[in-house]
Scaffold this motif. Structure first.
Motif, PDB file in Angstrom:
ATOM      1  N   ALA A 202      11.471  60.886  51.195  1.00 26.68           N
ATOM      2  CA  ALA A 202      12.466  61.673  50.910  1.00 26.68           C
ATOM      3  C   ALA A 202      12.424  62.189  49.545  1.00 26.68           C
ATOM      4  CB  ALA A 202      13.892  60.685  51.087  1.00 26.68           C
ATOM      5  N   CYS A 203      11.889  63.196  49.235  1.00 23.98           N
ATOM      6  CA  CYS A 203      11.535  63.725  47.814  1.00 23.98           C
ATOM      7  C   CYS A 203      11.239  65.117  47.739  1.00 23.98           C
ATOM      8  CB  CYS A 203      10.570  62.813  47.157  1.00 23.98           C
ATOM      9  SG  CYS A 203       9.984  63.291  45.427  1.00 23.98           S
ATOM     10  N   HIS A 204      11.832  66.002  46.930  1.00 23.48           N
ATOM     11  CA  HIS A 204      11.594  67.315  46.815  1.00 23.48           C
ATOM     12  C   HIS A 204      10.282  67.659  46.353  1.00 23.48           C
ATOM     13  CE1 HIS A 204      15.632  68.411  48.415  1.00 23.48           C
ATOM     14  NE2 HIS A 204      16.257  67.886  47.147  1.00 23.48           N
TER      15      HIS A 204
ATOM     16  N   PRO B 143      17.516  64.980  49.129  1.00 21.79           N
ATOM     17  CA  PRO B 143      16.198  65.366  49.818  1.00 21.79           C
ATOM     18  C   PRO B 143      16.285  64.709  51.233  1.00 21.79           C
ATOM     19  CG  PRO B 143      15.697  63.704  48.393  1.00 21.79           C
ATOM     20  CD  PRO B 143      17.092  64.109  48.044  1.00 21.79           C
TER      21      PRO B 143
ATOM     22  N   HIS C 254      13.889  63.571  54.717  1.00 17.81           N
ATOM     23  CA  HIS C 254      12.725  63.205  54.978  1.00 17.81           C
ATOM     24  C   HIS C 254      11.740  64.017  55.523  1.00 17.81           C
ATOM     25  CE1 HIS C 254      14.980  58.929  55.183  1.00 17.81           C
ATOM     26  NE2 HIS C 254      14.086  58.785  54.400  1.00 17.81           N
ATOM     27  N   THR C 255      10.504  64.022  54.819  1.00 15.29           N
ATOM     28  CA  THR C 255       9.576  64.729  54.927  1.00 15.29           C
ATOM     29  C   THR C 255       8.319  64.003  55.673  1.00 15.29           C
ATOM     30  OG1 THR C 255       9.843  65.757  52.750  1.00 15.29           O
ATOM     31  CG2 THR C 255       8.106  66.703  54.187  1.00 15.29           C
TER      32      THR C 255
ATOM     33  N   GLU D 270      10.986  55.863  50.983  1.00 14.34           N
ATOM     34  CA  GLU D 270       9.602  55.914  51.817  1.00 14.34           C
ATOM     35  C   GLU D 270       9.373  55.099  52.862  1.00 14.34           C
ATOM     36  OE1 GLU D 270       6.517  56.402  48.766  1.00 14.34           O
ATOM     37  OE2 GLU D 270       5.180  56.298  50.136  1.00 14.34           O
TER      38      GLU D 270
ATOM     39  N   GLU E 236       7.696  67.117  48.638  1.00 17.87           N
ATOM     40  CA  GLU E 236       7.572  68.103  49.707  1.00 17.87           C
ATOM     41  C   GLU E 236       7.211  69.440  49.208  1.00 17.87           C
ATOM     42  OE1 GLU E 236      11.630  69.191  50.768  1.00 17.87           O
ATOM     43  OE2 GLU E 236      10.848  71.078  52.088  1.00 17.87           O
ATOM     44  N   GLU E 237       7.523  69.995  47.929  1.00 20.03           N
ATOM     45  CA  GLU E 237       6.993  71.014  47.332  1.00 20.03           C
ATOM     46  C   GLU E 237       5.459  71.104  46.683  1.00 20.03           C
ATOM     47  OE1 GLU E 237       9.919  71.787  44.231  1.00 20.03           O
ATOM     48  OE2 GLU E 237      11.364  71.646  45.638  1.00 20.03           O
TER      49      GLU E 237
ATOM     50  N   ARG F  88       3.715  57.716  47.560  1.00 20.42           N
ATOM     51  CA  ARG F  88       3.978  59.035  47.432  1.00 20.42           C
ATOM     52  C   ARG F  88       5.353  59.291  46.536  1.00 20.42           C
ATOM     53  NH1 ARG F  88       1.055  58.340  52.200  1.00 20.42           N
ATOM     54  NH2 ARG F  88      -0.676  59.977  52.284  1.00 20.42           N
ATOM     55  N   HIS F  89       6.302  58.442  46.996  1.00 19.54           N
ATOM     56  CA  HIS F  89       7.652  58.777  46.353  1.00 19.54           C
ATOM     57  C   HIS F  89       7.663  58.180  44.961  1.00 19.54           C
ATOM     58  CE1 HIS F  89      11.741  58.493  45.416  1.00 19.54           C
ATOM     59  NE2 HIS F  89      12.209  59.326  46.499  1.00 19.54           N
TER      60      HIS F  89
ATOM     61  N   LEU G  91       4.785  63.202  56.369  1.00 20.15           N
ATOM     62  CA  LEU G  91       3.328  63.085  55.935  1.00 20.15           C
ATOM     63  C   LEU G  91       2.366  62.506  56.787  1.00 20.15           C
ATOM     64  CD1 LEU G  91       4.413  62.856  52.083  1.00 20.15           C
ATOM     65  CD2 LEU G  91       4.023  65.100  53.314  1.00 20.15           C
TER      66      LEU G  91
END
Lengths: 335, 319
Positions: free
Chosen positions: A324-326, A309, A311-312, A241, A329-330, A253-254, A314
């Motif tokens: 970096a977390c599925h 995963p 990086h998303t 993160e 992201e989902e 978040r992570h 946000l």
């Protein structure tokens, strides 16, 4: 170019060969063993700001510190210092003197046989910044004053100082080549809290006064919160993160960031129920497949065990956060 | 019910340059099942207090005054031989580094069985069963299979669990835990604190928890003693000491800890450093750094006075 970040890491990976000796490998029919201490890391540090990296032991944060000043060369990827490749920048003394490092242990990082004035003057002499003796003496005196010691302390030896004062000497030495960028690897972990506050205040004062840029490495989240503009959380060689410090601390978040924040003993004694998360950091020699955090993650599912995963990006009121977390992201994570 | 009583404990080290007083008139007590946190900066004498209680003072250090009583019996005077059954059976100890506490050449099972049989009359079989039970209790997965494993086969957190099992397996009444979580990562640290709290509560063990980390104290202790330059500066219930400290030193200490909840521009700092043992000032040891110092502080040493919910060694509270 005011917009060029002072330091930029692009896809930086560093692995170490931890293989057994050749004969043993041949006899046991085992191949080479590579340890990926740092795995595909990206970040940049804007001028005059502080990026902190936080994580547990073995997460690769000290390796990043060494990569950032060129003590290690990356195995893959690139590090840019003021827009130039770090290796090229290190080849020029004029650029090399613009980066310096403060180490964790003020008992091991000062030469016990040298007087403080020689320790502080070493970078000045090495880069031939000043030629006359009197100018060097004057500059060393000014540096010692700047870090809260007196010019007369230059005549003493390191053993005559306490831990906090020694760390001040390390800072004076780091500043003597007039750097723009300082890498601080756990600069206060060896110090008592009341002394830690003195050193942290000094570092922030110096940053404001001299416009310094810091890469700050620590395992102490409270210290990191105090020091950083941006914050990266590392786990097993990856940044899981990365975002503005306030964003990461207010809304972690992570799942790993949440775990870390959760695990810190609560001084406010709000009596919030805490769930100590089980497990420990796995060995970086043989990291779990997929997301390396999945064995300890409360949100892990089949996808996390197979697929690593990416990086998303946000949005956060404080700025953008990379995670970096599925699960994030989902939208699988419970708020 | 008071289990441990320390009364006016003074420890001195004779040196070539004269006598160093490392502990000066330290008094406190711990009840059965209670956790007393002892906090202070390095050199404040917190570990030394623990060492004096277990009888592990390194010569030439010696107890120069005061008494230590366990269950009303003095334990500061006996010889090594008299101390052996007390140490381990009555008082257990956990130190900072789990790797140096464990013997690398013996399996953890053998170390546990040896400790158990030294203190309790048990057959090999029963001692072994007990060792397995302790390993399960401290959360070692597959304890029965892992009892033959050696310390290097465990991670840092698991080793510290083994050390805790070793310290508690003879069911001591008092446990001295000297920085038990300092060498561990935060996520593991939380597990170990929770484990220590649960085990000592279940077994009614009194704990003296020595640490420099206020967070650990806030989390685990019932009462806390703040030490400065070999003396107790403040002692009281943990909530009062952490949230409304009375002694100026404790106040400064609490203010200098960066907060996780909010960010401040500058940390409050206590200027200067703790005096060396060779140069402890007259009167109150904190007086040269104290923002509220007045004349009396520099000449006369304060006793512990009632200060709200805590007791503080500070002339401000002299009624």
């Amino acid at each position: 170019m005011p917009d060029t970040p002072v330091l930029q890491a692009i896809g930086v990976t560093r692995s170490f060969d931890v293989s057994k000796p050749w004969l043993q490998r041949t006899l046991t029919r085992k191949g080479r063993l590579l340890l990926r201490a740092v795995d595909d890391i990206n970040f940049s540090i804007a001028r005059g700001s502080t990026l902190s990296l936080v994580g547990e032991s073995g997460c690769g944060k000290s390796t990043v510190a060494r990569l950032a000043v060129g003590l290690y060369a990356p195995s893959a990827g690139q590090i840019l210092f003021e827009g130039k490749a770090l290796s090229a920048a290190r080849a020029q003394p004029a650029l090399r003197r613009r980066m310096n490092m403060i180490f964790q242990d003020p008992y091991a990082s000062l030469n016990p046989r040298w007087r403080v004035r020689d320790i502080v003057a070493e970078p000045i002499r090495a880069f031939a910044l000043l030629s006359s003796r009197s100018a060097i003496v004057e500059r060393v005196g000014a540096l010692l004053t700047q870090v809260g010691l007196s010019p007369a302390d230059g005549e003493k030896f390191p053993h005559e100082f306490s831990g906090g004062q020694r760390q001040r000497i390390s800072i004076a030495r780091a500043l003597s080549s007039e750097p723009a960028f300082l890498v601080c690897d756990e600069p206060t972990s060896a110090l008592d809290v009341s002394v830690q506050a003195q050193i942290l205040n000094l570092m922030r004062d110096l940053q404001m006064r001299l416009g310094l840029t810091y890469l700050f490495i620590s395992h102490n989240l409270a210290v990191v919160r105090h020091m950083s503009d941006r914050l990266g959380v590392m786990y097993l060689g990856r940044i899981v993160e990365l975002g503005p410090g306030e964003a990461v601390f207010r809304t972690p978040r992570h799942p790993y960031t949440r775990l870390l924040l959760e695990a810190i003993p609560d001084l406010a004694m709000t009596g919030k129920p805490r769930t100590p998360v089980g497990g420990e950091v796995p060995s970086p020699i043989d990291p779990p497949p997929g997301c390396s955090f999945h064995p300890r993650c409360p949100l892990a599912n089949a996808r996390c065990r197979i697929e690593r995963p990416a990086h998303t990006l946000l949005a956060d009121p404080q700025g953008e956060v990379l995670v970096a977390c599925h699960a994030v992201e989902e939208g699988r994570h419970a708020a | 019910m008071t289990l441990l009583e320390v009364d006016g404990l003074t420890v001195e080290f004779p040196t070539r340059r004269g006598l160093l007083r490392a502990l000066d008139q330290v008094s406190f007590s711990i009840g059965a099942g209670e956790v007393l946190g002892v906090v202070g900066e390095s050199g404040a004498g917190k570990s030394l207090t623990g060492a004096a209680i277990i009888g592990l003072l390194e010569p030439p250090g010696r107890i120069a005054g005061g008494q230590i009583r366990l269950d009303g019996r003095r334990i500061d005077t006996p010889t090594r031989e008299q101390l052996r059954p007390i140490r381990g059976r009555q008082i257990g100890a956990i130190f900072q580094d789990p790797l140096t506490t464990l013997n690398p050449l013996y399996s953890i099972g053998r170390q546990l069985v040896e400790t158990i049989q030294t203190h309790l009359q048990l057959s090999d079989r029963d001692a072994r069963a007990r060792a397995v039970r302790w390993l399960e209790e401290v959360g070692i997965p597959a304890a029965r299979q892992r009892i033959g494993a050696y310390p290097h086969e465990f991670s840092g957190g698991m080793r510290q669990r083994v050390v805790i099992a070793l310290a508690l397996c003879a069911e001591p009444r008092l446990l001295i835990a000297d920085e038990p979580t300092t060498a561990l990562d935060v996520s593991v640290q939380a597990q170990i604190i929770a484990l220590l709290k649960r085990l000592t509560r279940d077994h009614g063990t009194a704990v003296m928890l020595v640490t420099h980390d206020m967070g650990v104290i806030a989390e685990a202790a019932d009462r806390v003693a703040v030490m400065y330059a070999g003396r107790i500066a403040e002692i009281g219930p943990v909530r009062a000491v952490v949230q409304q400290p009375a002694h100026p030193y404790t106040q400064g200490l609490m203010d200098s800890i960066p907060s996780l909840q909010h960010r401040v521009g500058r940390l409050r700092q206590i200027d200067g450093a703790m005096p060396r043992l060779t140069a402890i000032p007259a009167g109150c040891a904190f007086s040269p750094r104290c923002p509220k110092v007045f004349h009396r502080c520099r000449v006369e040493r304060p006793d512990l006075f009632d200060a709200g919910d805590t007791r503080a060694a500070c002339w401000l509270y002299d009624a």
